[in-house]
Design a protein around this motif. Structure first.
Motif, mmCIF file in Angstrom:
data_model
loop_
_atom_site.group_PDB
_atom_site.id
_atom_site.type_symbol
_atom_site.label_atom_id
_atom_site.label_comp_id
_atom_site.label_asym_id
_atom_site.label_seq_id
_atom_site.Cartn_x
_atom_site.Cartn_y
_atom_site.Cartn_z
ATOM 1 N N SER A 226 0.823 -1.212 0.000
ATOM 2 C CA SER A 226 0.000 0.000 0.000
ATOM 3 C C SER A 226 0.853 1.257 0.000
ATOM 4 O O SER A 226 0.343 2.358 -0.151
ATOM 5 C CB SER A 226 -0.922 -0.021 1.217
ATOM 6 O OG SER A 226 -0.166 -0.236 2.398
ATOM 7 N N ALA A 237 10.873 -10.123 2.183
ATOM 8 C CA ALA A 237 9.528 -10.576 2.555
ATOM 9 C C ALA A 237 8.434 -9.885 1.753
ATOM 10 O O ALA A 237 7.397 -10.491 1.471
ATOM 11 C CB ALA A 237 9.302 -10.330 4.044
ATOM 12 N N ASP A 370 -0.989 -11.293 -3.848
ATOM 13 C CA ASP A 370 -0.827 -9.980 -3.214
ATOM 14 C C ASP A 370 -0.739 -8.823 -4.192
ATOM 15 O O ASP A 370 -0.807 -7.669 -3.785
ATOM 16 C CB ASP A 370 0.498 -9.961 -2.437
ATOM 17 C CG ASP A 370 0.338 -10.561 -1.055
ATOM 18 O OD1 ASP A 370 -0.809 -10.787 -0.655
ATOM 19 O OD2 ASP A 370 1.359 -10.780 -0.394
ATOM 20 N N LEU B 289 3.714 -9.347 10.056
ATOM 21 C CA LEU B 289 4.642 -8.307 9.595
ATOM 22 C C LEU B 289 4.063 -7.530 8.415
ATOM 23 O O LEU B 289 4.203 -6.318 8.314
ATOM 24 C CB LEU B 289 5.976 -8.938 9.168
ATOM 25 C CG LEU B 289 6.988 -7.969 8.528
ATOM 26 C CD1 LEU B 289 7.579 -7.028 9.570
ATOM 27 C CD2 LEU B 289 8.108 -8.718 7.804
ATOM 28 N N LEU B 290 3.404 -8.277 7.511
ATOM 29 C CA LEU B 290 3.074 -7.710 6.197
ATOM 30 C C LEU B 290 1.676 -7.109 6.107
ATOM 31 O O LEU B 290 1.393 -6.307 5.216
ATOM 32 C CB LEU B 290 3.231 -8.788 5.118
ATOM 33 C CG LEU B 290 4.660 -9.329 4.951
ATOM 34 C CD1 LEU B 290 4.668 -10.538 4.014
ATOM 35 C CD2 LEU B 290 5.573 -8.236 4.422
ATOM 36 N N GLU B 292 -0.022 -4.897 7.687
ATOM 37 C CA GLU B 292 -0.291 -3.457 7.770
ATOM 38 C C GLU B 292 0.173 -2.676 6.547
ATOM 39 O O GLU B 292 -0.131 -1.502 6.416
ATOM 40 C CB GLU B 292 0.314 -2.861 9.048
ATOM 41 C CG GLU B 292 1.807 -2.883 9.087
ATOM 42 C CD GLU B 292 2.321 -2.391 10.458
ATOM 43 O OE1 GLU B 292 3.487 -2.023 10.531
ATOM 44 O OE2 GLU B 292 1.525 -2.389 11.429
ATOM 45 N N VAL B 293 0.915 -3.323 5.647
ATOM 46 C CA VAL B 293 1.265 -2.644 4.395
ATOM 47 C C VAL B 293 0.531 -3.274 3.210
ATOM 48 O O VAL B 293 0.911 -3.089 2.055
ATOM 49 C CB VAL B 293 2.796 -2.631 4.137
ATOM 50 C CG1 VAL B 293 3.495 -1.832 5.228
ATOM 51 C CG2 VAL B 293 3.368 -4.038 4.040
ATOM 52 N N LEU B 295 0.015 -6.495 2.401
ATOM 53 C CA LEU B 295 0.497 -7.764 1.836
ATOM 54 C C LEU B 295 0.158 -8.896 2.799
ATOM 55 O O LEU B 295 -0.195 -8.653 3.959
ATOM 56 C CB LEU B 295 2.007 -7.695 1.601
ATOM 57 C CG LEU B 295 2.478 -6.587 0.630
ATOM 58 C CD1 LEU B 295 4.001 -6.496 0.618
ATOM 59 C CD2 LEU B 295 1.943 -6.836 -0.768
ATOM 60 N N SER B 296 0.279 -10.130 2.321
ATOM 61 C CA SER B 296 -0.130 -11.233 3.183
ATOM 62 C C SER B 296 0.887 -12.355 3.296
ATOM 63 O O SER B 296 0.872 -13.113 4.242
ATOM 64 C CB SER B 296 -1.454 -11.818 2.673
ATOM 65 O OG SER B 296 -1.266 -12.343 1.369
ATOM 66 N N ARG B 297 1.782 -12.473 2.320
ATOM 67 C CA ARG B 297 2.688 -13.615 2.385
ATOM 68 C C ARG B 297 4.104 -13.245 1.988
ATOM 69 O O ARG B 297 4.310 -12.368 1.164
ATOM 70 C CB ARG B 297 2.170 -14.748 1.516
ATOM 71 C CG ARG B 297 2.027 -14.383 0.060
ATOM 72 C CD ARG B 297 1.424 -15.528 -0.720
ATOM 73 N NE ARG B 297 0.068 -15.798 -0.231
ATOM 74 C CZ ARG B 297 -0.671 -16.823 -0.616
ATOM 75 N NH1 ARG B 297 -0.181 -17.692 -1.476
ATOM 76 N NH2 ARG B 297 -1.900 -17.006 -0.151
ATOM 77 N N ALA B 298 5.056 -13.945 2.596
ATOM 78 C CA ALA B 298 6.467 -13.669 2.333
ATOM 79 C C ALA B 298 6.778 -13.973 0.877
ATOM 80 O O ALA B 298 6.498 -15.062 0.379
ATOM 81 C CB ALA B 298 7.342 -14.497 3.250
ATOM 82 N N ALA B 306 8.261 -14.621 6.909
ATOM 83 C CA ALA B 306 8.518 -13.224 6.565
ATOM 84 C C ALA B 306 9.552 -12.620 7.504
ATOM 85 O O ALA B 306 10.463 -11.902 7.077
ATOM 86 C CB ALA B 306 7.213 -12.423 6.615
ATOM 87 N N THR B 310 13.488 -11.266 6.619
ATOM 88 C CA THR B 310 14.030 -9.914 6.808
ATOM 89 C C THR B 310 15.107 -9.852 7.892
ATOM 90 O O THR B 310 16.014 -9.055 7.810
ATOM 91 C CB THR B 310 12.926 -8.896 7.171
ATOM 92 O OG1 THR B 310 12.229 -9.375 8.315
ATOM 93 C CG2 THR B 310 11.951 -8.725 6.030
#
Lengths: 471, 471
Positions: A226, A237, A370, B289-290, B292-293, B295-298, B306, B310
């Motif tokens: 986003s 990741a 994604d 981890l992902l 909130e931006v 995305l859903s998967r590493a 994920a 990183t």
């Protein structure tokens, strides 16, 4: 017919100076179509051509066009007496050329005034006429007009019915041509169009361009996260749309340079072995095409020469891409979006609509969940080729071969020539693209030139072709 | 020692209000280091800290720095009595924090004055102090100062020798830090640095950041033809640097997401299973981890979560690329050049210089003869990790575990934290990065906050760590 034609050829040989004078008069008119300050000059050039055609006994006039800017008039002429005979079985040809020219900048690089034509010897000792438009396309247009003049002068008549369409916007978008053809379909339709705006493969080999590549042009944008992400915090990741785009693009050619889309090569066929052999003689190695742009070897589909790769094989190209940080220095960012402008060049037989669908399906299938994709079409058109069963093609090839003393070649063109496609689309007829320009004529550049041999043998070529097309 | 420490902890519990008052006083100084108009405020904040340290019996002062802009002074303080004892075997720690803060824009989004701190309940019902710098880094700095104050108040002395280095340029480039450390090597060297500028993985789990990734950042430009080419005329036959760049980039990861450069993973080791298990408990799935931006998967190296991708796995990213036509619409061009900004993130054990060489050799080998490549380095640095044989690490982990009632975790960080690397480079000593901020503290954003629990348990954590480091 052969005897009649020989008399016309003799007339051409005996009247070279006068023909050249007329070309020079046309070249003196600075008909730059894209510059508003030359609007009147364009109209003046068109009027000059109308008078020439009228002098030859054509009913000719200006036709206004206003579907798009700049709106320079079309010159249309019909040899009424002959066109009237078409019903009785005479063949009817539509000749296309354009009277407008490119701008002259950079002016400082011209050795002589671009609109004061002069005769010079070029580096190779060949006599050339130097002026803007000499080769593109006034010299070429006049080869056909002079051929008609010679037939009329000797026999009072032409061996086929002839109509003219001389455009004034070829160098400035040409957006009025297709609507004009569609709006005047009945008037403009003939048996075949003769288009004189192309070059010969070399100084000695005459050619007819018989195929053009079509295109599927797509813009693809991928969006992942986003927001742009810190490449330290998220690197590995987080899906990286710039990397995914590289993977996608890379996946479209295999290790042999073949395009990997399923069914992509359906309908593709090769020219006959004789044609390919002619091409090999014209371009014995890849540097003949690529050398002048600093390259040496064909980069695309293995097993084909550079000229085959561009003339008869479909292609896939990246025309542009962008994503992430592009300015000076470095930014540790994983871009949230990346995009590319991509195109396929298609040969006749391929279906542009199917190929676009297959491409989009391939992209969608390859992307992780994604990542979102948006496609924007920038056009899709099929490849173009002259019908193999056209009677006119072998007749014109023979006529050219006789004039130049060498087997005329059927060439392809990797790009598109809009008028050929528009004639096909609007009028449903074939177009033979025959021209006498040379690769070093510097069209669109300073010191544009046209060889006096191109001009003279061009006129003689048309004299022969007109005879050959008679039935 | 335990008894002595318990008394100090009781003192901390009994003096919470006074500690909070002092933090609020510091927060009222708008020490925005990147804005010239706040130059005096920065100096005022530094002076405030000097007086605090002097009040605790430290010999403290401002140290001017002028290797680079903006040149806000360092606060340096030594507990002379204790530092003097170092020779007799006492452990010596250097505490690092920063007194400067980020700008406040967009100001309209602040619910209260950014420099008039107030206590509020956040969405989760947790009491927080809201002000610019509350979490980053004034609140964190004060946890350590208050821990020292409590030890001094109860016992008149600290269990280890302590020096302070409080920077005023962390939010504005921090370019003076490394030269300052190098210029004052003998004075600043201690047994270990304690850096308080990081966050906890969640509200309940204390952590020490023990590894950072290094980086190899490269810009690559490919040049093929001597000019942009028409993609119809040349498409297929002419080398397309944008396509070649996509192939190159794509070739750097295999189908499992592993980086394909030979020897790339040499020296890479995994954290022990206990640490990985702790990480799994903290981040049970990739969306932790992902999510909130968006995305859903590493997306990177398969077989790793994920967080592992990183924190402990090296990466390859496209940070930007450009080539060809990028504006609206479409242009049928084969670009003559294309470029990309690329980076590898390295974990401890990898050799950045070797990896850069291997990368460049890979690119050179992959390109056709026709294509030239230019590399521009944008830096290369090794990954960082705390020595496993550091006595301080287990002691600090135990102290944190006791304070928070939960096993403290060793975490990685996918990016870099310059001060840790600079302390290693200039002073040759380990750094333990211990902080009590939370991911939702909104550092660098409007309504920055620091939990009163972070502040209080932060102070108590340092009381325990100081005791644990005594020898």
């Amino acid at each position: 017919m052969t005897e009649k034609m020989e008399a016309v050829l003799q007339y051409v040989d005996g009247n070279r100076e006068a023909a050249l004078e007329r070309l020079m008069a046309l070249l003196r008119i600075p008909s730059i179509s894209t510059q508003k300050s030359h609007r009147d000059d364009c109209r003046r050039a068109a009027g000059w051509l109308v008078r020439e055609l009228q002098e030859l006994g054509f009913s000719a006039g200006l036709r206004e066009v206003s579907w798009a800017e700049p709106g320079h008039p079309m010159v249309v002429g019909h040899d009424e007496r002959n066109v009237g005979k078409v019903k009785s079985g005479q063949r009817h040809v539509l000749f296309y050329g354009h009277y407008d020219v490119q701008p002259t900048d950079p002016d400082a690089l011209w050795k002589t005034d671009p609109f004061e034509p002069c005769i010079r010897e070029d580096e190779a000792g060949r006599k050339v006429i130097v002026a803007r438009g000499a080769s593109d396309d006034k010299g070429q247009v006049m080869t056909f007009i002079e051929a008609c003049r010679a037939w009329k002068a000797v026999h009072g008549d032409l061996p086929v019915a002839v109509s003219f369409l001389l455009e004034g916007e070829e160098e400035s978008g040409g957006e009025n041509l297709l609507p004009f053809l569609k709006a005047n379909r009945d008037e403009m339709r003939a048996d075949v169009a003769l288009i004189c705006d192309t070059a010969m493969p070399d100084r000695k080999t005459p050619a007819i361009t018989t195929s053009l590549r079509g295109t599927v042009a797509e813009e693809v944008e991928l969006v992942a996260a986003s927001q742009d992400l810190h490449s330290g915090m998220y690197g590995n990741a987080a899906a990286n749309p710039a990397f995914l785009l590289c993977q996608l693009i890379s996946s479209l050619r295999d290790e042999k340079g073949r395009i990997t889309l399923p069914g992509f090569y359906n309908g593709v066929s090769l020219p006959d072995e004789q044609t390919r052999q002619q091409w090999r003689e014209l371009y014995p190695d890849d540097s003949a095409l690529l050398g002048e742009v600093g390259l040496s070897r064909a980069a695309g589909e293995q097993g084909f020469s550079a000229i085959e790769q561009t003339w008869c094989r479909p292609s896939f190209e990246v025309n542009g891409f962008k994503g992430g940080y592009q300015d000076d220095g470095f930014k540790t960012v994983i871009p949230s979006r990346a995009s590319a402008k991509l195109s396929f060049r298609l040969v006749p037989g391929q279906d542009p609509v199917k190929i676009r669908e297959t491409f989009r399906a391939h992209v969608r299938r390859a992307l992780p969940e994604d990542v979102d994709v948006t496609f924007t079409s920038h056009g899709a058109s099929a490849g173009f080729s002259v019908s193999r069963d056209s009677e006119c093609l072998p007749a014109a090839l023979s006529a050219l071969s006789e004039e130049w003393g060498r087997q005329a070649v059927m060439t392809g063109c990797g790009g598109s020539i809009p008028v050929a496609e528009e004639v096909r689309e609007a009028l449903g007829m074939d177009a033979l693209m025959i021209g006498f320009a040379q690769a070093d004529d510097r069209i669109h550049s300073p010191n544009e030139q046209y060889g006096l041999d191109s001009f003279h043998h061009g006129i003689r070529s048309w004299v022969r072709i007109l005879a050959a097309l008679a039935r």
